[in-house]
Motif scaffolding. Structure first.
Motif, PDB file in Angstrom:
ATOM      1  N   PHE A   1     -13.121  -3.634 -43.190  1.00 56.51           N
ATOM      2  CA  PHE A   1     -14.522  -3.232 -43.338  1.00 56.51           C
ATOM      3  C   PHE A   1     -14.673  -2.068 -44.306  1.00 56.51           C
ATOM      4  CE2 PHE A   1     -14.548  -5.416 -39.237  1.00 56.51           C
ATOM      5  CZ  PHE A   1     -15.653  -6.224 -39.385  1.00 56.51           C
ATOM      6  N   GLN A   2     -13.588  -1.304 -44.517  1.00 63.33           N
ATOM      7  CA  GLN A   2     -13.614  -0.266 -45.551  1.00 63.33           C
ATOM      8  C   GLN A   2     -13.301  -0.847 -46.925  1.00 63.33           C
ATOM      9  OE1 GLN A   2     -12.286   0.702 -42.357  1.00 63.33           O
ATOM     10  NE2 GLN A   2     -14.284   1.683 -42.126  1.00 63.33           N
ATOM     11  N   VAL A   3     -12.361  -1.793 -46.968  1.00 59.73           N
ATOM     12  CA  VAL A   3     -11.999  -2.412 -48.248  1.00 59.73           C
ATOM     13  C   VAL A   3     -13.092  -3.349 -48.725  1.00 59.73           C
ATOM     14  CG1 VAL A   3     -10.280  -3.843 -49.422  1.00 59.73           C
ATOM     15  CG2 VAL A   3      -9.552  -2.210 -47.673  1.00 59.73           C
ATOM     16  N   LEU A   4     -13.656  -4.130 -47.820  1.00 63.02           N
ATOM     17  CA  LEU A   4     -14.700  -5.094 -48.161  1.00 63.02           C
ATOM     18  C   LEU A   4     -15.827  -4.965 -47.140  1.00 63.02           C
ATOM     19  CD1 LEU A   4     -15.432  -7.408 -50.114  1.00 63.02           C
ATOM     20  CD2 LEU A   4     -14.391  -8.991 -48.499  1.00 63.02           C
ATOM     21  N   PRO A   5     -16.757  -4.030 -47.360  1.00 67.42           N
ATOM     22  CA  PRO A   5     -17.829  -3.819 -46.373  1.00 67.42           C
ATOM     23  C   PRO A   5     -18.754  -5.028 -46.280  1.00 67.42           C
ATOM     24  CG  PRO A   5     -17.667  -1.991 -47.951  1.00 67.42           C
ATOM     25  CD  PRO A   5     -16.844  -3.104 -48.495  1.00 67.42           C
ATOM     26  N   VAL A   6     -19.505  -5.055 -45.199  1.00 69.69           N
ATOM     27  CA  VAL A   6     -20.517  -6.102 -45.014  1.00 69.69           C
ATOM     28  C   VAL A   6     -21.633  -5.882 -46.017  1.00 69.69           C
ATOM     29  CG1 VAL A   6     -22.171  -7.098 -43.406  1.00 69.69           C
ATOM     30  CG2 VAL A   6     -19.949  -6.297 -42.567  1.00 69.69           C
ATOM     31  N   SER A   7     -21.881  -6.871 -46.853  1.00 74.31           N
ATOM     32  CA  SER A   7     -22.941  -6.781 -47.865  1.00 74.31           C
ATOM     33  C   SER A   7     -23.365  -8.184 -48.243  1.00 74.31           C
ATOM     34  CB  SER A   7     -22.444  -6.015 -49.106  1.00 74.31           C
ATOM     35  OG  SER A   7     -21.457  -6.755 -49.782  1.00 74.31           O
ATOM     36  N   ASP A   8     -24.473  -8.243 -48.987  1.00 74.12           N
ATOM     37  CA  ASP A   8     -24.954  -9.542 -49.442  1.00 74.12           C
ATOM     38  C   ASP A   8     -24.487  -9.859 -50.855  1.00 74.12           C
ATOM     39  OD1 ASP A   8     -26.362  -7.520 -50.604  1.00 74.12           O
ATOM     40  OD2 ASP A   8     -28.343  -8.432 -50.337  1.00 74.12           O
ATOM     41  N   ALA A   9     -23.549  -9.067 -51.400  1.00 73.33           N
ATOM     42  CA  ALA A   9     -23.016  -9.336 -52.741  1.00 73.33           C
ATOM     43  C   ALA A   9     -22.092 -10.547 -52.699  1.00 73.33           C
ATOM     44  CB  ALA A   9     -22.250  -8.114 -53.263  1.00 73.33           C
ATOM     45  N   PRO A  10     -22.087 -11.363 -53.737  1.00 72.35           N
ATOM     46  CA  PRO A  10     -21.199 -12.542 -53.741  1.00 72.35           C
ATOM     47  C   PRO A  10     -19.731 -12.132 -53.787  1.00 72.35           C
ATOM     48  CG  PRO A  10     -22.248 -12.254 -55.889  1.00 72.35           C
ATOM     49  CD  PRO A  10     -22.900 -11.275 -54.966  1.00 72.35           C
ATOM     50  N   LEU A  11     -18.887 -12.990 -53.241  1.00 70.02           N
ATOM     51  CA  LEU A  11     -17.446 -12.746 -53.235  1.00 70.02           C
ATOM     52  C   LEU A  11     -16.839 -13.204 -54.552  1.00 70.02           C
ATOM     53  CD1 LEU A  11     -16.649 -14.002 -49.622  1.00 70.02           C
ATOM     54  CD2 LEU A  11     -17.076 -11.656 -50.370  1.00 70.02           C
ATOM     55  N   ALA A  12     -15.935 -12.395 -55.091  1.00 65.08           N
ATOM     56  CA  ALA A  12     -15.307 -12.711 -56.377  1.00 65.08           C
ATOM     57  C   ALA A  12     -14.314 -13.856 -56.221  1.00 65.08           C
ATOM     58  CB  ALA A  12     -14.615 -11.474 -56.942  1.00 65.08           C
ATOM     59  N   ALA A  13     -14.206 -14.668 -57.263  1.00 65.36           N
ATOM     60  CA  ALA A  13     -13.307 -15.818 -57.214  1.00 65.36           C
ATOM     61  C   ALA A  13     -11.842 -15.416 -57.305  1.00 65.36           C
ATOM     62  CB  ALA A  13     -13.643 -16.791 -58.349  1.00 65.36           C
ATOM     63  N   GLY A  14     -11.552 -14.226 -57.862  1.00 62.37           N
ATOM     64  CA  GLY A  14     -10.161 -13.804 -58.002  1.00 62.37           C
ATOM     65  C   GLY A  14      -9.454 -13.653 -56.672  1.00 62.37           C
ATOM     66  N   GLY A  15     -10.177 -13.249 -55.646  1.00 63.12           N
ATOM     67  CA  GLY A  15      -9.562 -13.108 -54.329  1.00 63.12           C
ATOM     68  C   GLY A  15      -9.125 -14.438 -53.757  1.00 63.12           C
ATOM     69  N   TRP A  16      -9.945 -15.473 -53.940  1.00 66.73           N
ATOM     70  CA  TRP A  16      -9.567 -16.796 -53.441  1.00 66.73           C
ATOM     71  C   TRP A  16      -8.369 -17.347 -54.207  1.00 66.73           C
ATOM     72  CZ3 TRP A  16     -11.651 -16.957 -49.034  1.00 66.73           C
ATOM     73  CH2 TRP A  16     -12.961 -16.510 -48.811  1.00 66.73           C
ATOM     74  N   PHE A  17      -8.243 -16.972 -55.469  1.00 67.77           N
ATOM     75  CA  PHE A  17      -7.073 -17.410 -56.237  1.00 67.77           C
ATOM     76  C   PHE A  17      -5.795 -16.781 -55.666  1.00 67.77           C
ATOM     77  CE2 PHE A  17      -4.043 -16.653 -59.700  1.00 67.77           C
ATOM     78  CZ  PHE A  17      -3.812 -17.970 -60.106  1.00 67.77           C
ATOM     79  N   LEU A  18      -5.868 -15.503 -55.269  1.00 66.31           N
ATOM     80  CA  LEU A  18      -4.707 -14.858 -54.659  1.00 66.31           C
ATOM     81  C   LEU A  18      -4.326 -15.539 -53.350  1.00 66.31           C
ATOM     82  CD1 LEU A  18      -5.407 -11.044 -55.201  1.00 66.31           C
ATOM     83  CD2 LEU A  18      -3.735 -12.474 -56.378  1.00 66.31           C
ATOM     84  N   LEU A  19      -5.324 -15.920 -52.568  1.00 66.82           N
ATOM     85  CA  LEU A  19      -5.048 -16.595 -51.298  1.00 66.82           C
ATOM     86  C   LEU A  19      -4.403 -17.956 -51.530  1.00 66.82           C
ATOM     87  CD1 LEU A  19      -5.315 -16.631 -48.228  1.00 66.82           C
ATOM     88  CD2 LEU A  19      -7.600 -17.610 -48.506  1.00 66.82           C
ATOM     89  N   ALA A  20      -4.895 -18.697 -52.525  1.00 65.44           N
ATOM     90  CA  ALA A  20      -4.320 -20.010 -52.814  1.00 65.44           C
ATOM     91  C   ALA A  20      -2.894 -19.897 -53.348  1.00 65.44           C
ATOM     92  CB  ALA A  20      -5.207 -20.748 -53.820  1.00 65.44           C
ATOM     93  N   SER A  21      -2.641 -18.893 -54.183  1.00 63.75           N
ATOM     94  CA  SER A  21      -1.291 -18.720 -54.729  1.00 63.75           C
ATOM     95  C   SER A  21      -0.305 -18.311 -53.647  1.00 63.75           C
ATOM     96  CB  SER A  21      -1.307 -17.676 -55.848  1.00 63.75           C
ATOM     97  OG  SER A  21      -1.738 -16.415 -55.369  1.00 63.75           O
ATOM     98  N   ALA A  22      -0.780 -17.618 -52.604  1.00 63.42           N
ATOM     99  CA  ALA A  22       0.123 -17.230 -51.510  1.00 63.42           C
ATOM    100  C   ALA A  22       0.630 -18.443 -50.746  1.00 63.42           C
ATOM    101  CB  ALA A  22      -0.589 -16.276 -50.558  1.00 63.42           C
ATOM    102  N   GLY A  23      -0.117 -19.542 -50.778  1.00 59.80           N
ATOM    103  CA  GLY A  23       0.340 -20.750 -50.098  1.00 59.80           C
ATOM    104  C   GLY A  23       1.593 -21.334 -50.709  1.00 59.80           C
ATOM    105  N   GLY A  24       1.858 -21.027 -51.984  1.00 57.05           N
ATOM    106  CA  GLY A  24       3.073 -21.532 -52.620  1.00 57.05           C
ATOM    107  C   GLY A  24       4.338 -20.939 -52.045  1.00 57.05           C
ATOM    108  N   HIS A  25       4.236 -19.772 -51.403  1.00 56.98           N
ATOM    109  CA  HIS A  25       5.419 -19.142 -50.821  1.00 56.98           C
ATOM    110  C   HIS A  25       5.863 -19.826 -49.536  1.00 56.98           C
ATOM    111  CE1 HIS A  25       5.309 -15.846 -53.685  1.00 56.98           C
ATOM    112  NE2 HIS A  25       4.022 -15.664 -53.422  1.00 56.98           N
TER     113      HIS A  25
END
Length: 264
Positions: free
Chosen positions: A158-182
């Protein structure tokens, strides 16, 4: 004469939002994270734990976005909290998927592919050896207080990513998808010693069968492979803890990096 406490509808709405949006993120994590999401845990316990955490954490989060709950913006924020909480739980589950993949590799080489049963956690048939390693990984997770560290990371989210109505960046989802390769690479790294030994043993028995055709490879090969796999698995157990502990810590760090990358 006692003082009359008056509460307006706007104040009630702010109190509800301050509780509801963190509660949704926490409930999404508890519904997907390892250990918390087990079907053996009652749903009422999951909801109660999420509500208790939300009551404790909500007063420390500051002001929430001034967005009505029953609106498009309020619905969008709620969907975001579900995605964030589920992504945190999914990131932690990748470590256990790696252990389960290692069990699948080793069980296949040991000839235990037929020894499977219905796993209510995954919703399908799972090899007995993979389930055994997964249970041991959960016990190690509890032994190093991983469940408490996961809750701490949830609060820090909640400190790193507070509750807000701003859209979520696509770069974060790319990091999550790349972690699946491990999952595949780390699972193969964990199972590699056993796979190498069993492949060498199978090669030796194949050569012996060519040299001595009367040697019944099918009658003797399976018990030898099974016994050798069990012996090697016993040696592997003492290295499972040192192998998993750094990966638990690395996953907690990567979760915070992933949340930071989601900030637009």
């Amino acid at each position: 004469m006692p003082a009359i406490v008056s509460v307006t509808s706007d104040q009630l709405n702010l109190w509800l939002l301050a509780f509801l949006w963190p509660f949704v993120r926490m409930l999404a994590l508890i519904s997907t994270a390892p250990l918390f999401s087990e079907r053996a845990v009652p749903r009422s316990a999951k909801v109660g734990l999420a509500a208790l955490l939300a009551i404790v954490v909500s007063p420390t989060l500051g002001a929430m976005p001034a967005v009505p709950l029953m609106s498009v913006g309020g619905l969008w924020i709620m969907v975001q909290q579900v995605l964030i909480g589920a992504a945190i739980g999914f990131s932690m589950r990748l470590v256990f998927a790696m252990v389960q993949a290692a069990g699948e590799y080793v069980g296949l080489q040991m000839g235990l592919s037929f020894a499977s049963f219905f796993d209510p956690t995954s919703g399908g048939n799972t090899m007995v050896l993979a389930r055994l390693l997964n249970v041991i990984a959960i016990l190690l997770f509890l032994a190093v207080d991983g469940h408490l560290m996961l809750i701490m990371v949830l609060v820090q989210s909640f400190q790193v990513l507070p509750v807000s109505d701003a859209p979520l960046a696509a770069g974060g989802w790319f990091l999550l998808a790349s972690a699946g390769g491990h999952v595949i690479s780390d699972g193969l790294m964990l199972a590699l010693p056993l796979i190498a030994i069993l492949l060498t043993l199978n090669l030796a028995m194949g050569i012996l069968n060519r040299v001595s055709p009367q040697f019944s490879i099918f009658a003797v090969g399976f018990p030898i492979t099974l016994l050798a796999g069990m012996a090697m698995l016993q040696l592997l157990m003492q290295y499972l803890g040192p192998f998993l502990e750094p990966r638990f810590a690395a996953t907690f760090t990567s979760i915070l990096e992933f949340l930071g990358a989601l900030r637009s």
